[in-house]
Design a protein around this motif. Structure first.
Motif, PDB file in Angstrom:
ATOM      1  N   THR A 221       1.416  -6.594 -11.780  1.00  0.00           N
ATOM      2  CA  THR A 221       1.129  -5.937 -10.078  1.00  0.00           C
ATOM      3  C   THR A 221      -0.135  -5.945 -10.102  1.00  0.00           C
ATOM      4  N   HIS A 222      -1.498  -6.176 -11.238  1.00  0.00           N
ATOM      5  CA  HIS A 222      -2.666  -6.274 -10.674  1.00  0.00           C
ATOM      6  C   HIS A 222      -3.140  -6.677  -9.512  1.00  0.00           C
ATOM      7  N   GLY A 223      -2.592  -8.210  -9.223  1.00  0.00           N
ATOM      8  CA  GLY A 223      -3.336  -8.937  -8.901  1.00  0.00           C
ATOM      9  C   GLY A 223      -2.914  -8.834  -7.104  1.00  0.00           C
ATOM     10  N   THR A 224      -1.264  -8.234  -6.759  1.00  0.00           N
ATOM     11  CA  THR A 224      -1.023  -7.530  -5.492  1.00  0.00           C
ATOM     12  C   THR A 224      -1.854  -6.029  -5.291  1.00  0.00           C
ATOM     13  N   ARG A 225      -2.453  -5.367  -6.736  1.00  0.00           N
ATOM     14  CA  ARG A 225      -2.640  -4.419  -5.741  1.00  0.00           C
ATOM     15  C   ARG A 225      -3.976  -3.929  -4.994  1.00  0.00           C
ATOM     16  N   VAL A 226      -4.867  -5.451  -5.938  1.00  0.00           N
ATOM     17  CA  VAL A 226      -5.837  -6.079  -5.793  1.00  0.00           C
ATOM     18  C   VAL A 226      -6.288  -6.744  -3.842  1.00  0.00           C
ATOM     19  N   GLY A 227      -5.308  -7.655  -3.581  1.00  0.00           N
ATOM     20  CA  GLY A 227      -4.982  -8.385  -2.656  1.00  0.00           C
ATOM     21  C   GLY A 227      -4.890  -7.205  -1.419  1.00  0.00           C
ATOM     22  N   GLY A 228      -3.644  -5.807  -1.663  1.00  0.00           N
ATOM     23  CA  GLY A 228      -4.093  -4.847  -1.065  1.00  0.00           C
ATOM     24  C   GLY A 228      -4.874  -3.927  -0.744  1.00  0.00           C
ATOM     25  N   ILE A 229      -6.349  -4.367  -1.379  1.00  0.00           N
ATOM     26  CA  ILE A 229      -7.433  -3.709  -1.021  1.00  0.00           C
ATOM     27  C   ILE A 229      -8.151  -4.575   0.628  1.00  0.00           C
ATOM     28  N   ILE A 230      -7.961  -5.615  -0.032  1.00  0.00           N
ATOM     29  CA  ILE A 230      -8.253  -6.413   0.506  1.00  0.00           C
ATOM     30  C   ILE A 230      -8.078  -6.784   2.262  1.00  0.00           C
ATOM     31  N   GLY A 231      -6.677  -7.198   2.376  1.00  0.00           N
ATOM     32  CA  GLY A 231      -6.003  -7.547   3.280  1.00  0.00           C
ATOM     33  C   GLY A 231      -5.123  -7.034   3.635  1.00  0.00           C
ATOM     34  N   ALA A 232      -4.196  -5.735   3.175  1.00  0.00           N
ATOM     35  CA  ALA A 232      -2.742  -4.778   3.383  1.00  0.00           C
ATOM     36  C   ALA A 232      -3.035  -4.873   5.333  1.00  0.00           C
ATOM     37  N   LYS A 233      -2.100  -6.145   5.337  1.00  0.00           N
ATOM     38  CA  LYS A 233      -1.947  -5.301   7.323  1.00  0.00           C
ATOM     39  C   LYS A 233      -2.352  -4.349   7.975  1.00  0.00           C
ATOM     40  N   GLY A 234      -2.611  -4.596   8.898  1.00  0.00           N
ATOM     41  CA  GLY A 234      -3.129  -2.960   9.534  1.00  0.00           C
ATOM     42  C   GLY A 234      -2.848  -2.694  10.660  1.00  0.00           C
ATOM     43  N   ASP A 235      -2.669  -1.728  11.093  1.00  0.00           N
ATOM     44  CA  ASP A 235      -2.036  -0.737  12.135  1.00  0.00           C
ATOM     45  C   ASP A 235      -0.561  -2.080  11.962  1.00  0.00           C
ATOM     46  N   ASN A 236       0.579  -2.065  11.509  1.00  0.00           N
ATOM     47  CA  ASN A 236       1.748  -2.671  11.502  1.00  0.00           C
ATOM     48  C   ASN A 236       2.708  -1.280  11.334  1.00  0.00           C
ATOM     49  N   ASN A 237       2.458   0.072  11.395  1.00  0.00           N
ATOM     50  CA  ASN A 237       3.538   0.992  11.160  1.00  0.00           C
ATOM     51  C   ASN A 237       4.049   1.391   9.934  1.00  0.00           C
ATOM     52  N   ILE A 238       3.333   0.850   8.982  1.00  0.00           N
ATOM     53  CA  ILE A 238       3.963   0.761   7.455  1.00  0.00           C
ATOM     54  C   ILE A 238       2.841   0.807   6.713  1.00  0.00           C
ATOM     55  N   GLY A 239       3.672   1.249   5.644  1.00  0.00           N
ATOM     56  CA  GLY A 239       2.239   1.134   4.323  1.00  0.00           C
ATOM     57  C   GLY A 239       0.670   1.818   4.766  1.00  0.00           C
ATOM     58  N   LEU A 240       0.512   1.579   4.171  1.00  0.00           N
ATOM     59  CA  LEU A 240      -1.705   1.113   4.616  1.00  0.00           C
ATOM     60  C   LEU A 240      -2.465   0.256   4.442  1.00  0.00           C
ATOM     61  N   SER A 241      -3.098   0.185   5.749  1.00  0.00           N
ATOM     62  CA  SER A 241      -4.297  -0.917   6.242  1.00  0.00           C
ATOM     63  C   SER A 241      -5.204  -1.159   4.470  1.00  0.00           C
ATOM     64  N   GLY A 242      -5.263  -2.632   4.329  1.00  0.00           N
ATOM     65  CA  GLY A 242      -6.238  -2.522   3.649  1.00  0.00           C
ATOM     66  C   GLY A 242      -7.826  -3.072   4.765  1.00  0.00           C
ATOM     67  N   VAL A 243      -8.926  -3.307   3.871  1.00  0.00           N
ATOM     68  CA  VAL A 243     -10.098  -3.609   4.082  1.00  0.00           C
ATOM     69  C   VAL A 243     -10.354  -4.368   5.856  1.00  0.00           C
ATOM     70  N   ASN A 244      -9.604  -5.086   5.833  1.00  0.00           N
ATOM     71  CA  ASN A 244      -8.669  -5.976   7.406  1.00  0.00           C
ATOM     72  C   ASN A 244      -7.746  -5.795   7.253  1.00  0.00           C
ATOM     73  N   TRP A 245      -7.284  -5.538   8.355  1.00  0.00           N
ATOM     74  CA  TRP A 245      -5.943  -5.339   8.741  1.00  0.00           C
ATOM     75  C   TRP A 245      -5.359  -6.873   9.841  1.00  0.00           C
ATOM     76  N   ASN A 246      -6.489  -7.888   9.853  1.00  0.00           N
ATOM     77  CA  ASN A 246      -6.233  -9.287   9.375  1.00  0.00           C
ATOM     78  C   ASN A 246      -7.487 -10.046   9.165  1.00  0.00           C
ATOM     79  N   VAL A 247      -6.566 -10.449   8.409  1.00  0.00           N
ATOM     80  CA  VAL A 247      -7.367 -12.313   8.023  1.00  0.00           C
ATOM     81  C   VAL A 247      -5.968 -12.681   6.472  1.00  0.00           C
ATOM     82  N   LYS A 248      -6.876 -13.497   6.109  1.00  0.00           N
ATOM     83  CA  LYS A 248      -6.093 -14.709   5.115  1.00  0.00           C
ATOM     84  C   LYS A 248      -6.175 -14.440   4.203  1.00  0.00           C
ATOM     85  N   ILE A 249      -5.928 -14.273   3.006  1.00  0.00           N
ATOM     86  CA  ILE A 249      -5.969 -14.743   1.934  1.00  0.00           C
ATOM     87  C   ILE A 249      -4.989 -15.325   1.161  1.00  0.00           C
ATOM     88  N   MET A 250      -6.867 -16.553   0.293  1.00  0.00           N
ATOM     89  CA  MET A 250      -5.713 -17.876  -0.507  1.00  0.00           C
ATOM     90  C   MET A 250      -5.174 -17.254  -1.557  1.00  0.00           C
TER      91      MET A 250
END
Length: 562
Positions: A221-250
């Motif tokens: 799960t490590h990468g998925t957890r790290v990625g969520g801090i960077i950019g979990a989609k924000g303000d979408n009524n589910i879950g939580l928010s990353g530092v960026n609500w909008n960003v592209k993760i490569m």
């Protein structure tokens, strides 16, 4: 609402006007300190603007004498904004009828505007994600204050901001899929390297293990957890928010062998270089990489501590950071989790001798340092200690240690690139390496200083994105100019503003309104047909709250005009 012109500190290529929104609501207040969702009025304090030709000292002597006779005793006035002729006037005695006082002051020919002083409420942009209430980490780095200005996505010039995630993860998680980077220069699964970046069908990123764009879950799960801090989609009524609500993760899948790590960096490098070389037509505008992994220096393998000379691949690893920095990528790496001095014991990549790397230690909820440290080789701290984030199967859990601290910084870099600063965006295109280093300075100079960390990291503090944002706004506005607008009407303003100005050339102009802390409130364009005086109307001004605002009219020329 009322608008007026002034001389202000001004960005290059910008005409600026200072806007004061004063509704009649202000003049209808009592002298009591009122508390509501909008304003808190301050008893016996008044903000007064005099006409440009008024002699302030003569005027205030006159009114103090006149009002003293009616029992109102004014204290010495305080200049608030010299070039605007704005002052704060306080009464030593209780004013029983504020409306009458304001009418009397407004009657003087020297007075341009007057109103009762008030306190502006604090503002934060809080997402509607149900788990955000648990995200103490976002609060401690002051992400909500930056979200009032930007939630990520693109630069002021429209470059799509990309963070390279140097490991695999579940990018199809409901809170991550909206922020996955897609290589639109490729035709998916056609067997051709369409964009010429050296990789065939790298549509969803790259898996350096099996040379495909199939991103797996190596490392659990490590990468998925790290990625969520960077950019979990924000303000979408589910879950939580990353530092960026909008960003592209490569997503760059590897197995954490040093060879695959270097290969992963090569992929990222190629895409940013291609972006630079093609003026954004191909490749990706990668601004930062996240590496929440490393090699401890206190292992039995290195009885005398880890040094670069211990392994010939260590310098190569460091060279990759330098190469990426050369094309504009600021790398972020995690230091050791054990409480050791990496300046003495060593750590990879912490001891890499490159300026294009930020090394991150961990702090807990109480700002206590809880990982490796080093006055020379560790730059700052960021929250770890159980930060909420995404995990596999559309679930959520936490991440800690320096693995969790690092993506707060890489995510923060991406977020700051999206601020409304054309100067920063233009520099990122024209001088990418220098801009990468400038961003590092904004990050390190903006930290909250923590006494315990003063001799433990380069910066001596913990990440504070709001302070870094303020430094960037200071960088954006460094020139002084005198504004001359041909006409602003109606005055007082209503639901619209008519603005007349003289263009310096025909073509497109950007029209923007910011509030006093740099938040973008209005964004539009105007096309000038020639050099003759031009005019435009801004609608919807009645939706602004009472306050101070800046209107900017800009194009791409490098000059300041009157």
């Amino acid at each position: 609402m009322t608008f007026y012109k002034t001389k202000l500190i001004n960005m290059k290529t910008f005409w600026t006007i200072f806007l004061l929104f004063l509704t009649h609501f202000i003049f209808a207040q009592t002298n009591q300190k009122e508390t509501n969702s909008d304003l808190q009025y301050i008893p016996n304090e008044y903000v007064i603007q005099l006409e440009p030709t008024a002699d302030a000292s003569v005027f205030f002597q006159k009114i103090k004498k006149e009002f003293n006779e009616s029992g109102i005793i004014f204290q010495k006035e305080k200049s608030l904004f010299k070039d605007l002729n704005v002052f704060l006037l306080k009464s030593k005695t209780e004013v029983k009828d504020v409306n009458r006082l304001l009418r009397r002051l407004d009657y003087f020919s020297e007075v341009k505007r007057v109103g009762q002083n008030f306190q502006i409420q604090q503002r934060e942009k809080i997402p509607n994600d149900p788990l955000f209430i648990n995200q103490w980490d976002m609060e401690i780095i002051h992400a909500p204050e930056v979200w009032e200005v930007t939630t990520g996505g693109v630069t002021a010039l429209g470059d799509t901001i990309v963070v390279a995630m140097m490991e695999s993860g579940d990018w199809q998680h409901d809170d991550l899929i909206g922020n996955v980077w897609i290589n639109w220069g490729e035709v998916n699964n056609d067997g051709i390297d369409n964009d010429g970046n050296g990789y065939v069908d790298d549509f969803f990123g790259w898996n350096v293990v099996d040379s495909s764009d199939v991103i797996g879950f190596w490392g659990g799960t490590h990468g998925t957890r790290v990625g969520g801090i960077i950019g979990a989609k924000g303000d979408n009524n589910i879950g939580l928010s990353g530092v960026n609500w909008n960003v592209k993760i490569m997503w760059v899948h590897n197995d954490l062998t040093i060879s695959k790590i270097i290969e992963s960096y090569q992929y990222v490098y190629q895409n940013r270089k291609l972006y630079n070389d093609t003026n954004g037509e191909k490749g990706a505008f990668v601004v930062t990489t996240n590496a929440s992994f490393g090699i401890d220096g206190d292992s039995s393998t290195y009885p005398d501590g880890l040094q670069l000379e211990d392994n010939p691949l260590f310098p190569m690893w460091c060279d990759m950071h330098e190469m990426l920095g050369g094309v504009g990528i600021l790398n972020v790496g995690a230091t050791a989790n054990k409480s050791i001095d990496v300046d003495v014991i060593g750590d990879m990549p912490s001891i890499c001798p490159t300026d294009h790397l930020i090394v991150v230690a961990e702090n807990d909820k109480m700002d206590k340092l809880s990982s490796g440290y080093g006055k020379i080789n560790v730059d700052l701290t960021a929250p770890g200690d159980g930060s909420p984030t995404t995990t596999l199967n559309n679930l959520y859990e936490t991440i800690g240690s320096t693995s969790g601290a690092t993506p707060h910084v890489s995510g923060g870099i991406a977020l700051l690139y999206s601020l409304p600063c054309e100067k920063l965006a233009r520099e990122a295109r024209e001088n990418p390496a220098a801009t990468s280093l400038r961003m590092k300075k904004f990050i390190l100079d903006g930290v909250d200083k923590i006494a315990e960390q003063s001799n433990k990291t380069v910066s001596g503090g913990r990440l504070n994105l709001e302070k870094s944002m303020q430094l960037i706004f200071g960088y954006c506005g460094t020139e002084t100019g005198i504004l001359k607008i041909n006409r602003l009407s109606p005055n007082p303003a209503e639901s619209y503003i008519d603005v007349a100005f003289t263009p310096n050339e025909f073509g497109k102009y950007t029209i923007r309104i910011y509030n006093t802390i740099g938040q973008l409130m209005y964004d539009d364009e105007y096309i000038a047909e020639d050099f003759l005086p031009a005019s435009f109307r801004l609608e919807g001004m009645d939706r602004f709250r009472t306050g101070l605002y800046f209107l900017t009219i800009s194009n791409n020329l490098d000059f300041t005009t009157e």
